[in-house]
Each structure stands twice: as C-alpha cells, then as structure tokens.
Design a protein around this motif. Structure first.
Motif, PDB file in Angstrom:
ATOM      1  N   ALA B 331       0.857  -1.186   0.000  1.00 24.48           N
ATOM      2  CA  ALA B 331       0.000   0.000   0.000  1.00 24.48           C
ATOM      3  C   ALA B 331       0.893   1.235   0.000  1.00 24.48           C
ATOM      4  CB  ALA B 331      -0.912   0.001   1.219  1.00 24.48           C
ATOM      5  N   VAL B 332       0.509   2.236  -0.771  1.00 22.23           N
ATOM      6  CA  VAL B 332       1.205   3.516  -0.768  1.00 22.23           C
ATOM      7  C   VAL B 332       0.199   4.575  -0.343  1.00 22.23           C
ATOM      8  CG1 VAL B 332       2.495   5.210  -2.122  1.00 22.23           C
ATOM      9  CG2 VAL B 332       2.762   2.764  -2.604  1.00 22.23           C
ATOM     10  N   ASN B 333       0.523   5.271   0.748  1.00 18.91           N
ATOM     11  CA  ASN B 333      -0.399   6.252   1.336  1.00 18.91           C
ATOM     12  C   ASN B 333      -1.815   5.691   1.464  1.00 18.91           C
ATOM     13  OD1 ASN B 333       1.666   8.011   1.647  1.00 18.91           O
ATOM     14  ND2 ASN B 333       0.925   9.571   0.216  1.00 18.91           N
ATOM     15  N   GLY B 334      -1.898   4.447   1.900  1.00 16.90           N
ATOM     16  CA  GLY B 334      -3.177   3.839   2.219  1.00 16.90           C
ATOM     17  C   GLY B 334      -3.897   3.179   1.057  1.00 16.90           C
ATOM     18  N   VAL B 335      -3.385   3.332  -0.152  1.00 22.98           N
ATOM     19  CA  VAL B 335      -4.017   2.711  -1.321  1.00 22.98           C
ATOM     20  C   VAL B 335      -3.278   1.403  -1.645  1.00 22.98           C
ATOM     21  CG1 VAL B 335      -4.630   2.975  -3.748  1.00 22.98           C
ATOM     22  CG2 VAL B 335      -4.658   4.975  -2.225  1.00 22.98           C
ATOM     23  N   GLN B 336      -4.009   0.299  -1.651  1.00 22.52           N
ATOM     24  CA  GLN B 336      -3.360  -0.999  -1.852  1.00 22.52           C
ATOM     25  C   GLN B 336      -3.114  -1.258  -3.338  1.00 22.52           C
ATOM     26  OE1 GLN B 336      -5.169  -4.341   0.137  1.00 22.52           O
ATOM     27  NE2 GLN B 336      -3.592  -5.711  -0.658  1.00 22.52           N
ATOM     28  N   VAL B 337      -2.005  -0.717  -3.826  1.00 21.14           N
ATOM     29  CA  VAL B 337      -1.721  -0.762  -5.262  1.00 21.14           C
ATOM     30  C   VAL B 337      -1.269  -2.135  -5.741  1.00 21.14           C
ATOM     31  CG1 VAL B 337      -1.256   1.698  -5.601  1.00 21.14           C
ATOM     32  CG2 VAL B 337       0.551   0.204  -4.704  1.00 21.14           C
ATOM     33  N   CYS B 338      -0.823  -2.983  -4.809  1.00 19.86           N
ATOM     34  CA  CYS B 338      -0.386  -4.344  -5.171  1.00 19.86           C
ATOM     35  C   CYS B 338      -1.025  -5.325  -4.220  1.00 19.86           C
ATOM     36  CB  CYS B 338       1.135  -4.432  -5.099  1.00 19.86           C
ATOM     37  SG  CYS B 338       1.781  -6.113  -5.188  1.00 19.86           S
ATOM     38  N   ARG B 339      -1.662  -6.352  -4.776  1.00 17.48           N
ATOM     39  CA  ARG B 339      -2.334  -7.370  -3.960  1.00 17.48           C
ATOM     40  C   ARG B 339      -1.880  -8.742  -4.444  1.00 17.48           C
ATOM     41  NH1 ARG B 339      -7.435  -5.701  -4.534  1.00 17.48           N
ATOM     42  NH2 ARG B 339      -7.333  -4.472  -2.635  1.00 17.48           N
ATOM     43  N   ALA B 340      -1.380  -9.553  -3.503  1.00 19.74           N
ATOM     44  CA  ALA B 340      -0.941 -10.918  -3.817  1.00 19.74           C
ATOM     45  C   ALA B 340       0.085 -10.931  -4.954  1.00 19.74           C
ATOM     46  CB  ALA B 340      -2.140 -11.796  -4.151  1.00 19.74           C
ATOM     47  N   GLY B 341       1.022 -10.000  -4.884  1.00 19.39           N
ATOM     48  CA  GLY B 341       2.111  -9.973  -5.853  1.00 19.39           C
ATOM     49  C   GLY B 341       1.706  -9.476  -7.216  1.00 19.39           C
ATOM     50  N   GLY B 342       0.453  -9.034  -7.355  1.00 17.27           N
ATOM     51  CA  GLY B 342      -0.025  -8.566  -8.656  1.00 17.27           C
ATOM     52  C   GLY B 342      -0.733  -7.225  -8.538  1.00 17.27           C
ATOM     53  N   VAL B 343      -1.427  -6.880  -9.584  1.00 10.63           N
ATOM     54  CA  VAL B 343      -2.065  -5.571  -9.666  1.00 10.63           C
ATOM     55  C   VAL B 343      -3.190  -5.438  -8.639  1.00 10.63           C
ATOM     56  CG1 VAL B 343      -3.232  -3.969 -11.231  1.00 10.63           C
ATOM     57  CG2 VAL B 343      -1.544  -5.575 -12.137  1.00 10.63           C
ATOM     58  N   GLY B 344      -3.215  -4.301  -7.906  1.00  7.85           N
ATOM     59  CA  GLY B 344      -4.282  -4.026  -6.953  1.00  7.85           C
ATOM     60  C   GLY B 344      -5.106  -2.834  -7.386  1.00  7.85           C
ATOM     61  N   GLU B 345      -5.329  -1.906  -6.444  1.00  5.72           N
ATOM     62  CA  GLU B 345      -6.089  -0.702  -6.780  1.00  5.72           C
ATOM     63  C   GLU B 345      -5.306   0.140  -7.802  1.00  5.72           C
ATOM     64  OE1 GLU B 345      -9.147  -0.233  -5.461  1.00  5.72           O
ATOM     65  OE2 GLU B 345      -8.785  -2.239  -4.628  1.00  5.72           O
ATOM     66  N   PRO B 346      -6.026   0.954  -8.582  1.00  4.96           N
ATOM     67  CA  PRO B 346      -5.338   1.797  -9.582  1.00  4.96           C
ATOM     68  C   PRO B 346      -4.370   2.776  -8.919  1.00  4.96           C
ATOM     69  CG  PRO B 346      -7.703   1.708 -10.001  1.00  4.96           C
ATOM     70  CD  PRO B 346      -7.488   1.072  -8.669  1.00  4.96           C
ATOM     71  N   ARG B 347      -3.162   2.888  -9.481  1.00  3.75           N
ATOM     72  CA  ARG B 347      -2.161   3.751  -8.888  1.00  3.75           C
ATOM     73  C   ARG B 347      -2.558   5.224  -8.981  1.00  3.75           C
ATOM     74  NH1 ARG B 347       3.348   2.785 -11.848  1.00  3.75           N
ATOM     75  NH2 ARG B 347       2.647   0.660 -12.127  1.00  3.75           N
ATOM     76  N   GLU B 348      -3.496   5.528  -9.853  1.00  2.71           N
ATOM     77  CA  GLU B 348      -3.941   6.912  -9.987  1.00  2.71           C
ATOM     78  C   GLU B 348      -4.600   7.400  -8.696  1.00  2.71           C
ATOM     79  OE1 GLU B 348      -4.472   4.506 -12.218  1.00  2.71           O
ATOM     80  OE2 GLU B 348      -3.036   5.232 -13.704  1.00  2.71           O
ATOM     81  N   GLY B 349      -5.031   6.472  -7.843  1.00  4.83           N
ATOM     82  CA  GLY B 349      -5.676   6.859  -6.595  1.00  4.83           C
ATOM     83  C   GLY B 349      -4.725   7.370  -5.531  1.00  4.83           C
ATOM     84  N   VAL B 350      -3.417   7.265  -5.787  1.00  7.74           N
ATOM     85  CA  VAL B 350      -2.420   7.690  -4.798  1.00  7.74           C
ATOM     86  C   VAL B 350      -1.981   9.122  -5.088  1.00  7.74           C
ATOM     87  CG1 VAL B 350      -0.182   7.202  -3.761  1.00  7.74           C
ATOM     88  CG2 VAL B 350      -1.583   5.317  -4.654  1.00  7.74           C
ATOM     89  N   ASP B 351      -2.117   9.999  -4.094  1.00  7.87           N
ATOM     90  CA  ASP B 351      -1.688  11.389  -4.266  1.00  7.87           C
ATOM     91  C   ASP B 351      -0.363  11.591  -3.542  1.00  7.87           C
ATOM     92  OD1 ASP B 351      -1.391  14.106  -4.580  1.00  7.87           O
ATOM     93  OD2 ASP B 351      -2.755  14.597  -2.935  1.00  7.87           O
ATOM     94  N   LEU B 352       0.715  11.731  -4.292  1.00  5.24           N
ATOM     95  CA  LEU B 352       2.022  11.967  -3.674  1.00  5.24           C
ATOM     96  C   LEU B 352       2.445  13.429  -3.764  1.00  5.24           C
ATOM     97  CD1 LEU B 352       3.994   8.842  -4.931  1.00  5.24           C
ATOM     98  CD2 LEU B 352       3.119   9.276  -2.635  1.00  5.24           C
TER      99      LEU B 352
END
Lengths: 391, 391
Positions: B331-352
C-alpha cells in the motif's frame, strides 16, 4: 549482425504497437539447426516476471528452437493471467514455426505491473514469423530497446583447423542494471557444436565475469535473462575453454555497451580492486564503491573524492573481505590520491572532465586476486529519466 | 535547549574559522556532575576517523567530562598526524577545564582527507571553554551543522515521585546517512542517575530502533558518533526501562529531523514492513526498498511505482527474509496498489504531490514482526549538492 552472425539462425524485429513511440517492439530469433541446444541464466530476484518462470522451464531440458522478445511491457507482477499470456505467446510462436511451445523461450521488458495487449502482441508475432531473415539480427536488436539510445550487438569469430565458427549476440538494458544479471535481456547465438551441458557451464562462466560485474544503479530487475542458442551449423566442435573465451568476448562487449548507454550517465567508471584475498572479496569491495551514490555524484561533478571511495570500502565486513584500512591505496586515473589510508598525491592532478572513462584502482594489500566492476556516474539525467515518467 | 536541557551541563558554540562561511564551527559540552557516567556508539565503518578511534578509548571506562565537536573537517583518512591532532585537541580541552584528556570525547565532521587547521581549532577551543553557559545548547547545535539547513534538538522530561529528570540531545547530519549509524554526530545528556553499564545498554537499545532505522542515501560515514553523558544532577534514580523510553523519544525525534533535512529531499518516506518472520528480516526488506534509487526517484516524480518496490523486495535472499513473492501486498499512502504480488487498486488513486510524507506498507504474510525504516527521495538537489562541490 548480432544474433544472425552465426550460421543457422534467422531473426527479425517488427512494429506491433506495444511502444507508444511506434518503434519496433517484437523480436523473434529462430534456430534452424541442425542442433537445438540451448542454455539460459536468469535474474536472482525472487520477484520474477512470468516470462522468466516460463523460460526457465523451457530451458530445463537444454533445448530451444526460438526466442520471442517484446519491449513495451515487462509482464511482471501480473499474476496467473500474466503467466497465461506468456504461455499463449509461446504457443502462438510454436504454431507459426510448426514447433513445440516447450521449445520457445519468451522474454519481456518494460513497465512492471501492467498486462500486455495480447491482440497486438500476437499479431506482431505473426508478422515476425513471416518476416524472418538471415540478416535480421540488427532489426531484432532494435526491437528490444526501451530507454536504450542505441542497439547493442557483438560478434566473435574463430578459425580452427576445420573451418570457422562464430558467436554473436544482442542485448538491451539501460536502467535497473545490477549484478545477477546486469542486463535486462540478451540473446547469444553460436554455430559451434556443443552439448547443452557445455553451453550451460560456458554461459555461466562468461556471464559471471561480464554481466555480473556491471552495476549501473544497484537495482535488480525482475526480467533479466541471457539465452544462448547453438545451431551447430558450422560443424566445428569446440572445447569448453574455447567456447568460454569467445562467449566472454561477446558478453563483455555487450556489458560495456550497457554501461556506456546507462540512463543519464556522463562517465563510465571501471573500479579495479587489486590484491584481495579472494575474487569474491574483491567483488564485494568493488561493488560497495560502485553502489555509493556519494561516489557516483562526485564523479559526475568531476571530483576525485577519494574520501567517499574509502568510506564505501570500509562498509564491507571483515568477514567478507579481510584488509587493513591503514594500508589502503587508491588511484584515480593513474594518480595515487590516497596512500596507506591517508592523503597521497594532490587531487588537483586528476582530470575527470576531459574524458568519459574513469579508472579507479584500489589496492587492498591483502592477497593476490584482482577484479574489475563497471558502473557509471549518478547524474541529473538519471534522476530525470527515472522520475519524469514511469518505467 | 538541546544538550543543556538537563541539569548539570554547560555548552557553547563558537566561530573558529574552520568553515568558509564564517558560521559557528566548534562546540563544547561539559558535564559539571556530580556524576560523570558516559556511553557511546560509533560507526560500524572499518575506515574510521581519528576522533572515533580516540573517543572509543575515552568511553571504554564509562566516564567522560566533556565533548568537543568541530564541523569544517572530518579528520578522517589523515593518518598518524590526524590522530595526533585529535589527541592535542583533547589535551587542550582538558587544560582549559582542569580535567583529564582521557575524559574528553572528540567528534569531527566535514570533508574527508584534509588535515584540520589546528591553530584555529585550538583558539576556538579556548574561546568555547571560556564561553560555556547553562543555556548554550542551541549554539552548540548550530556549531555542528554542515550542509544541514536547521539545527536538530530534542528534549524529553519525566516526572517521578521524587521530582523530574530530563534527557536532551542535539544532532547533525544531512548526507551520508545510513544505518550504523544514521547520524554524523549526536550528543545526548541526562540528569538522571544511572551507572555507565546501564547507560551503555540503554543507548544501544535506543539507537537500534531510531538512528539505525534511518537511511538517507545508503552511504555510511567514517565519523558517526552518538555520545551520552549523565550528570545525575536531578538526584533521580531511574530504571533501565524508563531510561530507554526517554532516550528513544529523544533519538527518534532527532532521527526524524535528520531525514526531514536530508540533502535535497522533497519527500520523507516511512517504509513499514508487516508480518515479517523476525525483526531482522523486516529490517532487511525495508532497507532493500529504502536503498533503491529507482524507487526513490519515482517518489520524487510523485509516481507510486509499486513495481520498483516489489523488484527491490525481491532482492532480499530467502535465507534472510522468508516470504512468498506471490502473497506480497503493498500500500502507498493507504491505497493498496499491489495485492498478492499482482495488480491491486489503480495507482492513480495515490496522491504523492500533496504532501512531503509518504507511507509505504509492505505485508510479507510470513510472521508477526513489524518494523519501519525512514528515508527520503532521490532528487536533482541531491545530485547537485553532492556533485557541485566537495563534501
């Protein structure tokens, strides 16, 4: 000539539309025999792309007929669907070549975590299979480039009593270069006669002292693959030593091209460690230096900052590399700026601005092993290339 | 208040002319007792500066009366002459304080490989010794800065049945931060009553989970020193657990300030590894990520590039950190971008782009240990600061 320099191979590189640039992005290399012996070495990363999992299995029996490679997507961290895509790609190549999918090696490079656009990839495979030519090595080398600015190819020819034989190769790699392996993708072909076991041993020996001694940015890829195919078409039997020698020449040539074209680099740096107790100890010391961001930024600034070299050398545990810090000597471009762990010749005597090549020599005074690891400097362009867009 | 927050200490920082900027560059911290208990932890680099060699000896008997610190020169890789300079500095402090040189800790920071201008340094020591004041902690913190943009200080106060006791500290460090230790120089004082053995154990425990979990640029210094002095002036006896708790608060506060002021950083990054088999395994995984230049440049570019996180995690050998790559969650800033070694939530949801703080959470699903390592991003300013001039 690259992978088609040796007899018995055809290749090509086509535009499948995987790259947004419209450049070639699918390459195919086919071994027309008579032999189909093969070997491969892969990344030591535990997180590996689907094509690495597939290709390890393909090469387990020491035999391969084709290698299909794509840029524009790594097919890494893509789960079971990603593996199914790799499998489909191999089946598609096999159908086109009337071969077995179990003899088709697959390599991918590009962004991690995105599924491949399979319709475009498979159409590209069809185009590649119908466009195979005996002088297609250059196009294949173009098709595997990502942020590379030039294709990388190398050829070694040898003449024996019975005729000549050849080793040729292509590679791509610009960022994410680090030992085990240093390259993203590399295919080497030869028309020498050698069994799979000999090819495997020779390839491991050649990569150990070439690709594994290149460290661009300390980062290890999920997709690194080096594949060796032998057609035996020259009819020349070679000894393992002869094969190692020619393979090493080709791999060393490709490895140096990788460093020279590393992302944003303005200097190529050879770090040679002399008089280590063992080769492994020397490699550990050299890598500590080639991975130091402070050292690499200093070189970018044309500053022969030997204090940063010594502070990197000192991070290697004594159990890994025995030496006495108070006997360390360091020369930069031939000027011995550090003597016996202290101040040597004035650093002003070192000219780093005049050339891309930098030679750092570290004498451990501890044994008689000497090794060299190649790297490049850390520059604004590296930061830009790796922050301005996803890769 | 820094090192003079606790009772029984005086300090100052003066201009000796070691820095070309004309800023304060010599600090002195003196323990007026009644106790003179002390402890220290030092860099694990094998290439160590003369003051580290000296100060390890001083602290071997668990006693120290003063710490003299200079910026403007590391006195590292300066040979026997450099050690003699450190010895002379300690003797000079001892003369001024009517103390023993064997109770004077010496710390230096600045460029490696240059001799200190001893005439200016010793004149600065005289000025510092005559300028010691009970509220001099801030000036001392200013005098140890190099490329730091702000002084780093922290204080923890505790109230018990018999009264209050205090721990206060100062630190400097901007580049060359890496575990073992993460700081260049740090002095911590306390008026709690504790014997030298307790101080030593408590300091090691506090630094293990704070300074040793900070990694700015992966480079380890030749001069890192953390010194703890106890005056006992509060008259309050404390348990080892109480001391560890307060020391950890101060060291954690200083460590976070080091990361926030690291050279050129635009983001502070906390990498938390959950469900590792052991604390050491978790630290190894976290450090692999915090040392990845590709990860750090991506964060600079506000790109939640989880593929670069996974490729860094995968470089840790299974013998060091057992886990199954196919179960990794990120998870990056609370958004789980990777799940089980693969693609998770869309990375666009992370505000850095909206904040300096970045939180990366990696779940290994392998055990129940959780650790956090702090780092920062790799920026153009880092390259500039470390290439444009020698440091």
């Amino acid at each position: 000539m690259s992978v088609t320099a040796a007899q018995g191979f055809r290749a090509t590189g086509v535009v499948a539309g995987l790259k947004s640039t419209g450049d070639r992005d699918v390459a195919l290399v086919v071994n027309d025999g008579p032999e189909l012996a093969a070997a491969g070495v892969f990344t030591s990363n535990r997180v590996v792309a689907a094509p690495v999992v597939w290709s390890r299995q393909v090469l387990a029996d020491g035999r391969a007929q084709a290698v299909v490679l794509n840029s524009g997507g790594a097919n890494a961290c893509t789960g079971p669907d990603g593996f199914a895509d790799t499998h489909r790609t191999a089946e598609h190549v096999a159908d086109a070549l009337e071969a077995s999918a179990g003899d088709v090696v697959v390599c991918s490079t590009g962004l991690i975590g995105l599924p491949l656009p399979m319709d475009r990839l498979l159409a590209g495979v069809d185009a590649a299979a119908s466009g195979l030519v005996a002088d297609g090595g250059h196009d294949a080398a173009l098709a595997i480039m990502t942020t590379d600015t030039t294709p990388k190819t190398a050829v070694a020819r040898r003449s024996g009593a019975g005729g000549t034989w050849t080793v040729g190769g292509m590679a791509k790699g610009a960022g994410m270069l680090a030992p085990g392996l240093a390259t993203m993708l590399c295919v080497v072909t030869t028309d020498a006669l050698a069994d799979a076991e000999t090819l495997d041993r020779a390839l491991r020996e050649a990569t150990r002292t070439t690709f594994d001694r290149v460290d661009s940015d300390g980062c290890m890829s999920t997709n690194d693959s080096v594949v060796l195919l032998s057609s035996g078409a020259s009819g020349q039997s070679v000894s393992e030593a002869e094969l190692v020698e020619a393979l090493t020449e080709v791999c060393a040539g490709l490895a140096r091209q990788l460093v020279a074209d590393a992302e944003g680099a303005s200097h190529e740096i050879a770090v040679t460690v002399r008089n280590a107790t063992t080769e492994d100890a020397g490699v550990a010391v050299a890598r500590a230096v080639t991975r130091s961001n402070l050292f690499k930024t200093a070189i970018f600034g044309n500053d022969p900052n030997w204090g940063r070299i010594l502070s990197a050398v000192g991070t290697v545990p004594e159990s890994v590399a025995p030496f006495d810090p108070l006997t360390l000597d360091v020369a930069v471009n031939g000027v011995q700026v550090c003597r016996a762990g202290g101040v040597g010749e004035p650093r002003e005597g070192v000219d780093l601005a005049g050339s891309r090549d930098v030679v750092v020599e570290i004498d451990l005074h501890a044994g008689d092993a000497t090794v060299t690891v190649w790297t490049n400097d850390l520059t604004h362009d590296y930061v830009h290339e790796n922050s301005a867009y996803s890769s």
